[in-house]
Design an enzyme around this catalytic site. Structure first.
Site, PDB file in Angstrom:
ATOM      1  N   ASP A   1       0.850  -1.182   0.000  1.00 45.12           N
ATOM      2  CA  ASP A   1       0.000   0.000   0.000  1.00 45.12           C
ATOM      3  C   ASP A   1       0.892   1.240   0.000  1.00 45.12           C
ATOM      4  O   ASP A   1       2.115   1.142   0.087  1.00 45.12           O
ATOM      5  CB  ASP A   1      -0.967  -0.019   1.178  1.00 45.12           C
ATOM      6  CG  ASP A   1      -0.269   0.070   2.533  1.00 45.12           C
ATOM      7  OD1 ASP A   1       0.950   0.307   2.567  1.00 45.12           O
ATOM      8  OD2 ASP A   1      -0.948  -0.113   3.550  1.00 45.12           O
TER       9      ASP A   1
ATOM     10  N   ASP B   1      -8.467  -7.078   0.214  1.00 42.95           N
ATOM     11  CA  ASP B   1      -7.516  -7.307   1.307  1.00 42.95           C
ATOM     12  C   ASP B   1      -8.141  -6.835   2.605  1.00 42.95           C
ATOM     13  O   ASP B   1      -9.001  -5.948   2.606  1.00 42.95           O
ATOM     14  CB  ASP B   1      -6.203  -6.541   1.082  1.00 42.95           C
ATOM     15  CG  ASP B   1      -6.308  -5.096   1.552  1.00 42.95           C
ATOM     16  OD1 ASP B   1      -5.864  -4.797   2.686  1.00 42.95           O
ATOM     17  OD2 ASP B   1      -6.869  -4.249   0.821  1.00 42.95           O
TER      18      ASP B   1
ATOM     19  N   CYS C   1     -14.135 -28.029   5.838  1.00 39.77           N
ATOM     20  CA  CYS C   1     -12.890 -27.292   5.608  1.00 39.77           C
ATOM     21  C   CYS C   1     -11.707 -28.242   5.548  1.00 39.77           C
ATOM     22  O   CYS C   1     -11.594 -29.187   6.337  1.00 39.77           O
ATOM     23  CB  CYS C   1     -12.679 -26.252   6.713  1.00 39.77           C
ATOM     24  SG  CYS C   1     -11.204 -25.233   6.489  1.00 39.77           S
TER      25      CYS C   1
ATOM     26  N   CYS D   1      -8.490 -27.214   5.967  1.00 40.78           N
ATOM     27  CA  CYS D   1      -7.304 -26.624   6.590  1.00 40.78           C
ATOM     28  C   CYS D   1      -6.734 -27.555   7.660  1.00 40.78           C
ATOM     29  O   CYS D   1      -7.394 -28.489   8.116  1.00 40.78           O
ATOM     30  CB  CYS D   1      -7.636 -25.257   7.196  1.00 40.78           C
ATOM     31  SG  CYS D   1      -8.456 -25.305   8.810  1.00 40.78           S
TER      32      CYS D   1
ATOM     33  N   CYS E   1      -8.837 -27.831  10.953  1.00 43.71           N
ATOM     34  CA  CYS E   1     -10.070 -28.620  10.852  1.00 43.71           C
ATOM     35  C   CYS E   1      -9.783 -30.098  10.620  1.00 43.71           C
ATOM     36  O   CYS E   1     -10.566 -30.962  11.046  1.00 43.71           O
ATOM     37  CB  CYS E   1     -10.940 -28.076   9.728  1.00 43.71           C
ATOM     38  SG  CYS E   1     -11.693 -26.473  10.116  1.00 43.71           S
TER      39      CYS E   1
ATOM     40  N   HIS F   1      -7.112 -21.132   9.816  1.00 45.59           N
ATOM     41  CA  HIS F   1      -8.438 -21.543   9.366  1.00 45.59           C
ATOM     42  C   HIS F   1      -9.181 -20.381   8.710  1.00 45.59           C
ATOM     43  O   HIS F   1      -9.806 -20.550   7.646  1.00 45.59           O
ATOM     44  CB  HIS F   1      -9.266 -22.071  10.535  1.00 45.59           C
ATOM     45  CG  HIS F   1     -10.721 -22.155  10.196  1.00 45.59           C
ATOM     46  ND1 HIS F   1     -11.257 -23.169   9.430  1.00 45.59           N
ATOM     47  CD2 HIS F   1     -11.764 -21.308  10.480  1.00 45.59           C
ATOM     48  CE1 HIS F   1     -12.555 -22.964   9.262  1.00 45.59           C
ATOM     49  NE2 HIS F   1     -12.880 -21.846   9.893  1.00 45.59           N
TER      50      HIS F   1
END
Length: 384
Positions: free
Chosen positions: A91, A264, A302, A304, A307, A333
Site C-alpha cells: 500500500d 484485502d 474445511c 485446513c 479442521c 483456518h
C-alpha cells in the site's frame, strides 16, 4: 516479465481473471492476506501457500519506519528479505493518513506524521512513498492517496479527492521501475457524484489497475455497495479492480458479484487472534465454554490443518489457556475459509451459477432472510 491481466470468464458483472506478475500468475477474484510488518502475524510462508494465498500485502508506512526500506532493498527486497517468493503488493501509506489522524498534518506536499515508535516527525510525500515501494520491490504498488474518514464533510471530500488526483500524477512521475505495476486509487466517499468524478479522472491516467479506496471505514453497507457498483460500472473492464480494506465474507460475495477482482483486510487473522473462527453461519467464539467438550472440527467441510487435525474442544482449551498455537490455528483456518470462498466464487462464475452460489451462502449466513443491502447487491449484479 510484463504485468498482464486478462478476463477469462464473465457471469453478469462477476468475472474471473488471470493476473500475471514478475513473481507468479494468480487467479482472480482473490483475497490478499495483510502482512503489515512484512509478515502475516503468526503465519509462516509455507502455511500461507498451503492455505491458498496468492498475493500478500505489506505496509509502506510501517516498513519505512522499521526496519527501513534501504535495509530491505539490500537484502533482496520483500521477496529476498522475507523468503516469500510469490507476488507482493504494497500500500502507499495513504490509509495511515486516516488511521493515524491524531498523529498527522496534511499539506499539499504530503503528510507529516508523528512517528508512533519514537515520536519523531516523518514526512511522507507521493515521491517518498514511491521510492520506498520501489525499494521494497513489490510486484504491485499503490499511488499515494488521502483516505478520508466516514463521515466527512463534502468540502473535505472534494478537497481530498482533488489532492489524491494531484498526488497520483506525482506518484506516476516519481516511478522509475518498469517491473512494478502502479495502481491508482479512487476516492470520493459515498457521494455518488464525487465517486464518479474521481473514477473518471483516475482512469484517464491509463494505469495497469485501479483500486476503490475510502470504503469500509464505517459507512452503512448500502452506501458501500452503491459506491462499489458505481465504480465497477466505470472502471475499464480489461484492468483489475481492487476493493481496498474489505474482508468480511458477505462483503466479498457481494463485491465479486459487482465485478471486483481483488480484496484485502486484516479481518481473518485479527479475528483469529481474538479467538473467533469463521464459518458459513458467521463466527464461532472459541473462548466460550460451550465448546469445551465439542469433538467436532471448526468446519467439517474445511480442508485446513486445524479442521483436519483438531477439535473445537482442543482449540477452545488453547484459546482459554492463552496458548499461541490456538490463535495461530484459528488465523490459518480463517484465511483458508476466505480463500475457499473465493475458489467457490471462481467456480460459480465459470459455470454461470453465481446466483445459486450467492443464494446458498445467504441461506447459511442468514437463515431468517438476507439483509436488504445484500439482496440489493445481488439484484444490481443481475444474479438474482
Amino acid at each position: 516479465m510484463e504485468f498482464e491481466f486478462s478476463v477469462t470468464q464473465v457471469h453478469n458483472k462477476a468475472r474471473t481473471g488471470r493476473l500475471v506478475t514478475p513473481h507468479g500468475t494468480v487467479e482472480t477474484p482473490l483475497f490478499m492476506p495483510v502482512g503489515t510488518q512484512a509478515t502475516v502475524k503468526g503465519i509462516s510462508n509455507r502455511e500461507l501457500v498451503e492455505v491458498g494465498s496468492q498475493i500478500v500485502l505489506a505496509n509502506t508506512y510501517h516498513l519505512m519506519l522499521r526496519p527501513g526500506p534501504e535495509r530491505i532493498a539490500g537484502l533482496g527486497g520483500l521477496h529476498g528479505f522475507t523468503g516469500y517468493t510469490g507476488p507482493w503488493l504494497t500500500d502507499s501509506g495513504g490509509f495511515q493518513v486516516m488511521s493515524l489522524g491524531h498523529r498527522r498534518v496534511i499539506s499539499e506536499e504530503g503528510v507529516t506524521f508523528s512517528n508512533h515508535l519514537n515520536g519523531d516527525r516523518t514526512l511522507l510525500t507521493p515521491e517518498r512513498s514511491i521510492t520506498v515501494q520501489e525499494q521494497l520491490g513489490a510486484d504491485i504498488i499503490m499511488a499515494f492517496d488521502e483516505c478520508p474518514p466516514y463521515p466527512a464533510e463534502r468540502d473535505y471530500l472534494e478537497a481530498s479527492l482533488e489532492r489524491t488526483l494531484r498526488w497520483l500524477e506525482r506518484s506516476l512521475a516519481a516511478k522509475t521501475r518498469s517491473d512494478q505495476a502502479l495502481f491508482g486509487i479512487t476516492q470520493g466517499g459515498v457521494e455518488p457524484d464525487l465517486r464518479r468524478a474521481s473514477t473518471l479522472e483516475t482512469i484517464k491516467f491509463d494505469l495497469p489497475g485501479y483500486a476503490i479506496g475510502g470504503l469500509a471505514v464505517g459507512e452503512p453497507k448500502e452506501k458501500m455497495i452503491q459506491a462499489v457498483e458505481l465504480s465497477t460500472d466505470i472502471l475499464p473492464p480489461d484492468r483489475p479492480r481492487y476493493l481496498m480494506g474489505v474482508g468480511h465474507p458477505e462483503d466479498l460475495v457481494a463485491g465479486v458479484a459487482l465485478g471486483v477482482d481483488m480484496f484485502d483486510c486484516v479481518y481473518p487473522t485479527r479475528t483469529g487472534r481474538f479467538g473467533y473462527a469463521l464459518v458459513d453461519e458467521g463466527r464461532l467464539n472459541l473462548s466460550s465454554a460451550r465448546y469445551k467438550d465439542d469433538p467436532e472440527p471448526i468446519d467439517p467441510a474445511c480442508d485446513c490443518y486445524a479442521c483436519q487435525n483438531h477439535s473445537r474442544a482442543y482449540l477452545t482449551h488453547l484459546v482459554r489457556a492463552g496458548e499461541m498455537l490456538g490463535l495461530r490455528l484459528l488465523s490459518l483456518h480463517n484465511l483458508r475459509y476466505l480463500h475457499r470462498l473465493m475458489e467457490e466464487a471462481r467456480r460459480a462464475i465459470a459455470t454461470g451459477s453465481y446466483g445459486e452460489f450467492a443464494r446458498r451462502f445467504a441461506a447459511r449466513r442468514w437463515p431468517a432472510g438476507e439483509p436488504a443491502w445484500f439482496r440489493q447487491a445481488m439484484e444490481r449484479a443481475g444474479v438474482w
